[in-house]
Design a protein around this motif. Sequence first.
Motif, PDB file in Angstrom:
ATOM      1  N   ARG A 366     -16.658  -8.958 163.609  1.00  0.00           N
ATOM      2  CA  ARG A 366     -15.616  -7.939 163.656  1.00  0.00           C
ATOM      3  C   ARG A 366     -14.826  -7.918 162.352  1.00  0.00           C
ATOM      4  O   ARG A 366     -14.917  -8.821 161.522  1.00  0.00           O
ATOM      5  N   VAL A 367     -14.036  -6.818 162.218  1.00  0.00           N
ATOM      6  CA  VAL A 367     -13.244  -6.588 161.013  1.00  0.00           C
ATOM      7  C   VAL A 367     -11.771  -6.610 161.383  1.00  0.00           C
ATOM      8  O   VAL A 367     -11.369  -6.048 162.396  1.00  0.00           O
ATOM      9  N   GLU A 368     -10.945  -7.245 160.568  1.00  0.00           N
ATOM     10  CA  GLU A 368      -9.489  -7.275 160.764  1.00  0.00           C
ATOM     11  C   GLU A 368      -8.817  -6.875 159.454  1.00  0.00           C
ATOM     12  O   GLU A 368      -9.200  -7.381 158.384  1.00  0.00           O
ATOM     13  N   PRO A 369      -7.836  -6.000 159.539  1.00  0.00           N
ATOM     14  CA  PRO A 369      -7.438  -5.209 160.704  1.00  0.00           C
ATOM     15  C   PRO A 369      -8.492  -4.158 161.030  1.00  0.00           C
ATOM     16  O   PRO A 369      -9.295  -3.786 160.169  1.00  0.00           O
ATOM     17  N   VAL A 370      -8.446  -3.711 162.265  1.00  0.00           N
ATOM     18  CA  VAL A 370      -9.445  -2.741 162.707  1.00  0.00           C
ATOM     19  C   VAL A 370      -9.349  -1.466 161.872  1.00  0.00           C
ATOM     20  O   VAL A 370     -10.360  -0.907 161.455  1.00  0.00           O
ATOM     21  N   ILE A 371      -8.107  -1.014 161.670  1.00  0.00           N
ATOM     22  CA  ILE A 371      -7.908   0.134 160.770  1.00  0.00           C
ATOM     23  C   ILE A 371      -7.706  -0.444 159.366  1.00  0.00           C
ATOM     24  O   ILE A 371      -6.601  -0.848 158.987  1.00  0.00           O
ATOM     25  N   CYS A 372      -8.780  -0.496 158.639  1.00  0.00           N
ATOM     26  CA  CYS A 372      -8.781  -1.145 157.317  1.00  0.00           C
ATOM     27  C   CYS A 372      -8.754  -0.051 156.241  1.00  0.00           C
ATOM     28  O   CYS A 372      -9.795   0.360 155.720  1.00  0.00           O
ATOM     29  N   ASP A 373      -7.550   0.379 155.926  1.00  0.00           N
ATOM     30  CA  ASP A 373      -7.402   1.497 154.994  1.00  0.00           C
ATOM     31  C   ASP A 373      -6.782   0.994 153.688  1.00  0.00           C
ATOM     32  O   ASP A 373      -5.561   0.996 153.517  1.00  0.00           O
ATOM     33  N   PHE A 374      -7.639   0.532 152.801  1.00  0.00           N
ATOM     34  CA  PHE A 374      -7.193   0.041 151.504  1.00  0.00           C
ATOM     35  C   PHE A 374      -8.055   0.676 150.408  1.00  0.00           C
ATOM     36  O   PHE A 374      -9.276   0.756 150.536  1.00  0.00           O
ATOM     37  N   THR A 375      -7.400   1.085 149.350  1.00  0.00           N
ATOM     38  CA  THR A 375      -8.116   1.685 148.215  1.00  0.00           C
ATOM     39  C   THR A 375      -8.163   0.684 147.074  1.00  0.00           C
ATOM     40  O   THR A 375      -7.124   0.128 146.680  1.00  0.00           O
ATOM     41  N   VAL A 376      -9.345   0.464 146.554  1.00  0.00           N
ATOM     42  CA  VAL A 376      -9.517  -0.517 145.474  1.00  0.00           C
ATOM     43  C   VAL A 376     -10.272   0.124 144.301  1.00  0.00           C
ATOM     44  O   VAL A 376     -10.871   1.199 144.440  1.00  0.00           O
TER      45      VAL A 376
END
Length: 493
Positions: A366-376
């Motif tokens: 699984r992925v944390e946080p579920v809403i993974c909204d980051f711009t790189v």
Amino acid sequence: MNLSLYQKLASSLVIIFCFICALVYGWSKQLERTSKHHGEQNLHLQLAEHLVQDNPLLQQGIYDYQALENLFHTLMLLGPAFEFYFVDPQGAILTYSAEPGKVKRDHINLTPLKRLILDRTLTPLYGDDPRDPSRQKIFSVAPVYNQDVLQGYLYVIIGGEAYDTTLNTIKANDNVWIAGLWLAGALLFLLIALLILFRFFTAPIKKLATEVSMIEAANYSLVDNQLSSYSNKNNEVDSLGRSIQAMLTRIDEQFKALAQSDKQRRELLTHLSHDLRTPLASVQGFLEVLSQPHRQLSEQERQHYLSVSSDNCQQLKLLIEQIFELANLENGQMRVHTETFNLGELIYDCVAKFCVAADNKGVTLRVEPVICDFTVVADIAKLERVISNLIDNAIRHTPKGGKIIVQVQQADAEQLYVDISDTGVGIQQDELIAIFEPHYQASNSNTVGHQQGGLGLAICKGLLQLMNSEIKVRSELGKGSQFSFNLPKKTKA
């Protein structure tokens, strides 16, 4: 002939010293001679004129040459430093007082005589010496007239042959020689002192050159040969010694690093040859079984052999791709193409590729946080390769019922951290640094069903270094591992 630095400096000093001494001596002698002649000629400048005016033989202009010769003889007895000659208006010597054969000239050049008669300030001025065709001397001169008719010149040599002979005898006196010896001794002492100083100044350079030659003969090995310790003085030799010491230490470190690198490459080739040989041998064996016409294989066996051969071929392809990728990383041939993208979307794409493998093994992913909204800002292809490798490693080392978490954390306004943690077998503490070396496999490696090349973590480290990122690992044996790396966050305008 090979000369040392000291020998070259000493030879140059001796040559220059001798040249300077000769130059100074010649200059001083010339100056002394010129000053002496200047004074003597000025002192006796009117001698000839007074003789012409005071002597009846010369005043009357009637010349009894025998009587004039006797007069010259008497005057030379009274003044041994002078020689007297009477010459006609063309320069021919008419009479003199000298032993037969002493006078070598019968004519003299009248130009210096006329110049001195016209200008008495030209001293010292030199005229021909009747007794030596190659020599000139200072003189006094006066014209002799008879009722305004020029009869000739009274030509008086100042410092004649008798004077020179006596003077040379005096110069040969012991006191003069003693003074000369003292002067020569002083000059010799100065030369020796300078040579000793040169020896003192060049000794450290000679010592340094000898030590460097010994190290060069030992193939730049510092095991048995070391440079002498050099102080922190601000002179050129100590500075040169410290620089050479630093250079040799660097060369020695590079030799050791090259030897270690060569050893690692040999080990890597050994491991790679084994890794390549195993799947190749398996594929070759199955193909030989399938190609034998007399073997009666069921369709199930045939499919099994083909499936295993296909898996081995895929493994070979993956291993070869990893080898080329690692080689490109080490040679600096791989370039970074940065772009701005959403990190969460990339992570979910990577996780989606391994969902089936994780479900088949009974591992939660699984992925944390579920809403993974980051711009790189990064190279999306290389970052996908890193995340995929780490997730694949985590699945292989996590037993059934375990879990794998891909977590993104914001460290500050400019940096994000991506953590990939598992509840697998973990890694021993003494192996945490070595796992990033090419072809190193930890003691807990799980290679069941797959032949692993041990290149995945080395590739991950190299790719992240290209993106100015650093990978770190924390692990506890039996409880799992966590791999972390940082990424630059895209700031809002």
